[in-house]
Design a protein around this motif. Structure first.
Motif, PDB file in Angstrom:
ATOM      1  N   LYS A  28       0.829  -1.208   0.000  1.00 56.54           N
ATOM      2  CA  LYS A  28       0.000   0.000   0.000  1.00 56.54           C
ATOM      3  C   LYS A  28       0.861   1.254   0.000  1.00 56.54           C
ATOM      4  O   LYS A  28       0.556   2.233  -0.701  1.00 56.54           O
ATOM      5  N   VAL A  31       2.151   1.620  -3.694  1.00 55.82           N
ATOM      6  CA  VAL A  31       1.173   2.058  -4.700  1.00 55.82           C
ATOM      7  C   VAL A  31       0.656   3.457  -4.397  1.00 55.82           C
ATOM      8  O   VAL A  31       0.312   4.206  -5.319  1.00 55.82           O
ATOM      9  N   ASP A  32       0.602   3.834  -3.118  1.00 56.83           N
ATOM     10  CA  ASP A  32       0.193   5.201  -2.782  1.00 56.83           C
ATOM     11  C   ASP A  32       1.238   6.226  -3.211  1.00 56.83           C
ATOM     12  O   ASP A  32       0.931   7.418  -3.322  1.00 56.83           O
ATOM     13  N   ASP A  34       2.519   6.057  -6.066  1.00 61.38           N
ATOM     14  CA  ASP A  34       2.346   6.014  -7.526  1.00 61.38           C
ATOM     15  C   ASP A  34       3.320   5.074  -8.224  1.00 61.38           C
ATOM     16  O   ASP A  34       3.654   5.267  -9.397  1.00 61.38           O
ATOM     17  N   PRO A  37       1.553  -0.986 -10.333  1.00 58.12           N
ATOM     18  CA  PRO A  37       1.469  -2.325  -9.749  1.00 58.12           C
ATOM     19  C   PRO A  37       2.460  -3.326 -10.330  1.00 58.12           C
ATOM     20  O   PRO A  37       3.047  -4.130  -9.593  1.00 58.12           O
ATOM     21  N   TYR A  90      -2.271  -4.147  -7.878  1.00 60.46           N
ATOM     22  CA  TYR A  90      -3.353  -3.401  -8.532  1.00 60.46           C
ATOM     23  C   TYR A  90      -4.566  -3.310  -7.613  1.00 60.46           C
ATOM     24  O   TYR A  90      -5.196  -2.251  -7.488  1.00 60.46           O
ATOM     25  N   GLU A  92      -4.678  -3.211  -4.479  1.00 56.57           N
ATOM     26  CA  GLU A  92      -4.471  -2.260  -3.384  1.00 56.57           C
ATOM     27  C   GLU A  92      -4.430  -0.811  -3.854  1.00 56.57           C
ATOM     28  O   GLU A  92      -4.329   0.095  -3.032  1.00 56.57           O
ATOM     29  N   THR A  93      -4.511  -0.590  -5.167  1.00 56.76           N
ATOM     30  CA  THR A  93      -4.750   0.779  -5.631  1.00 56.76           C
ATOM     31  C   THR A  93      -6.223   1.137  -5.482  1.00 56.76           C
ATOM     32  O   THR A  93      -6.593   2.305  -5.557  1.00 56.76           O
ATOM     33  N   ARG A  94      -7.058   0.127  -5.278  1.00 61.33           N
ATOM     34  CA  ARG A  94      -8.499   0.334  -5.196  1.00 61.33           C
ATOM     35  C   ARG A  94      -9.088  -0.027  -3.831  1.00 61.33           C
ATOM     36  O   ARG A  94     -10.193   0.399  -3.511  1.00 61.33           O
ATOM     37  N   GLY A 157     -11.029  -3.787  -7.587  1.00 59.39           N
ATOM     38  CA  GLY A 157      -9.887  -4.011  -6.714  1.00 59.39           C
ATOM     39  C   GLY A 157     -10.038  -5.261  -5.887  1.00 59.39           C
ATOM     40  O   GLY A 157      -9.093  -6.055  -5.741  1.00 59.39           O
TER      41      GLY A 157
END
Length: 319
Positions: A28, A31-32, A34, A37, A90, A92-94, A157
């Motif tokens: 997390k 990905v936070d 940027d 993924p 991916y 965990e981007t959602r 997600g």
């Protein structure tokens, strides 16, 4: 005669559960920042492969030379590393790392499904069927109950996280049948697996995620820790626990991973926990317990999730 300490495996067991449980929070963080993924998946495989290669070299273990072993390693890497790592990142981007960790607890159930299909001699008993049904209800509760209510949860997600567990299930079953008994030490075979995953992702990452960029010190530290510890050293630590406590005890790490992922997600990332997600996770863990209970017919399958990790390749992550 010096009495053997029957609990000496416990620190390693707790450390292993923490490493794997913290993977979701580390993903997390990346990905936070940027990090695409597919690049998250590549970096964790690369750092994991480097850590395992160093351990293998220090132990003077021979790396596999058989083309067949490397061929199987390519398949295992695709199912246990390249695809599920990218899907999970991916996801965990959602979704929150809390929900991702909860969904990941269904991995033993997906392993059971694929093992029944791929491994000769495995059979579906009433105990296993009850466990699968209970776990399926838990997954439905997590996917449907709190959508829109836990952080930035989206169905896409959550489905990606569930897809990663299906990949793990297929990968563990394949590993058990075709790769676990190949010649070589656990460290050497695992190094070959992660090397293949790194090569696969090195081809895919520039195409799917664009060129790499510096994500900042926090994200870089998260990726190094995720790879070197959670995707590297954890393989060897898990083997040690299995040797000292046995595969049945080692398999119960499944129950601690969601606890760590939830605790770290709530404390470090301020992620909320919806009651339906918690209830669904409890149903999933109950389903796992039912499939592993005595009398469930799971004598051989008790090792299905551990066996790739028990002195063999395929240790994962679950995360």
């Amino acid at each position: 005669m010096e009495r053997r300490d029957e609990t000496r495996w416990l620190p390693g067991f707790l450390g292993l559960s923490l490493m794997w449980g913290s993977s979701f929070a580390l993903i997390k963080v990346a990905v936070d920042a940027d990090v695409p993924p597919v690049w998250v998946a590549l970096w964790r495989c690369l750092f994991g492969a480097l850590a395992l290669a160093a351990i293998t070299a220090a132990r003077r273990d021979a790396f596999p030379r058989s083309p067949a072993t490397w061929g199987h390693a390519l398949v295992v890497a695709l199912m246990l590393n390249s695809v599920p790592f990218a899907l999970l990142a991916y996801g965990e981007t959602r979704v929150s790392s809390v929900l991702a960790g909860m969904i990941n607890a269904a991995t033993p159930l997906s392993t059971l499904l694929f093992t029944l299909a791929l491994v000769p001699g495995e059979r579906l008993t009433r105990g296993r069927l009850a466990g699968l049904a209970t776990g399926f209800c838990g997954v439905l509760a997590m996917l449907g109950g709190d959508i829109g209510g836990v952080g930035d949860v989206t169905l896409a997600g959550a489905a990606a996280c569930l897809g990663s567990t299906l990949c793990y299930g297929a990968g563990f079953a394949y590993t058990r049948r075709f790769f676990a008994d190949r010649p070589g030490s656990a460290a050497a075979l695992s190094t070959s697996q992660l090397t293949c995953a790194t090569a696969q992702l090195a081809l895919a990452a520039p195409l799917l995620g664009g060129p790499p960029s510096w994500p900042g010190w926090s994200a870089a530290a998260a990726l190094v820790t995720l790879g070197a510890l959670g995707t590297g050293v954890a393989y060897i630590l898990n083997l040690r626990v299995i040797r000292e406590a046995g595969p049945t005890v080692a398999s119960t790490v499944t129950y601690l991973i969601p606890l760590w992922s939830t605790l770290l997600g709530m404390l470090l990332l301020a992620e909320p926990l919806g009651w339906r997600t918690a209830a669904g996770a409890l149903l999933v863990l109950a389903g796992v317990a039912l499939t592993r209970a005595r009398g469930a017919g799971g004598g051989k399958l008790d090792h299905a999730r551990d066996e790739p990790m028990a002195g063999r390749p395929g240790a994962r992550p679950q995360a």
